[in-house]
Scaffold this active site. Sequence first.
Site, PDB file in Angstrom:
ATOM      1  N   THR A  27       0.746  -1.260  -0.022  1.00 32.53           N
ATOM      2  CA  THR A  27      -0.051   0.053   0.099  1.00 32.53           C
ATOM      3  C   THR A  27       1.061   1.136   0.047  1.00 32.53           C
ATOM      4  OG1 THR A  27      -1.591  -1.055   1.192  1.00 32.53           O
ATOM      5  CG2 THR A  27      -1.690   1.331   1.541  1.00 32.53           C
ATOM      6  N   CYS A  33       3.736  12.495  -6.340  1.00 34.16           N
ATOM      7  CA  CYS A  33       4.704  11.306  -6.510  1.00 34.16           C
ATOM      8  C   CYS A  33       4.163  10.269  -7.422  1.00 34.16           C
ATOM      9  CB  CYS A  33       4.997  10.584  -5.109  1.00 34.16           C
ATOM     10  SG  CYS A  33       5.663  11.560  -3.914  1.00 34.16           S
ATOM     11  N   HIS A  50       8.185   4.071  -5.128  1.00 30.99           N
ATOM     12  CA  HIS A  50       7.525   5.458  -4.911  1.00 30.99           C
ATOM     13  C   HIS A  50       8.593   6.595  -5.025  1.00 30.99           C
ATOM     14  CE1 HIS A  50       4.468   7.582  -1.718  1.00 30.99           C
ATOM     15  NE2 HIS A  50       4.935   8.469  -2.744  1.00 30.99           N
TER      16      HIS A  50
END
Length: 158
Positions: A27, A33, A50
């Site tokens: 998650t 981003c 990420h």
Amino acid sequence: MTTVSKISTHFLYPSHLFVGSQHTEVTTVLGSCISVCLYDTVRKIGAINHFMLPFWNGQGLASVKYGNIATEKLIKEMLRHNCRVENIIAKVFGGANQVEFTARIGDRNAEVAHDILKEHGIRVVAKSVGGKVGRKIIFDTESGVVKMRYVGSQKKTP
């Protein structure tokens, strides 16, 4: 007797990546981003990054905070796990332009991800990028499925 496989969970923080050879739901929450989700359709291995900014400027540490570094490293990690580029698909999420100013970081982040994937011949099969609101995604490393929902609210301008 039925065997139930245990699914691990992992929260992916900004400037990190995760490669899952075991069944994991990863998650993360994205604003400007970007997360690139890679999945090998044969080996059933998934990887996700990420990143926060599009390009490393050559100063300081070349970290996965930067899209060009993060996406290249994600691909290398998949190859290190014996995945083959021709079996890898990509899904790309994030890149919201939540703050009104000229840099348009979200757009630039999305562009660098797409450019590097194209350069490596990795097909993008799904994406949700841009707009003005963030996203929460849950990536299943065993199936390649990504669940996404928008977070935050769109402010109406008068």
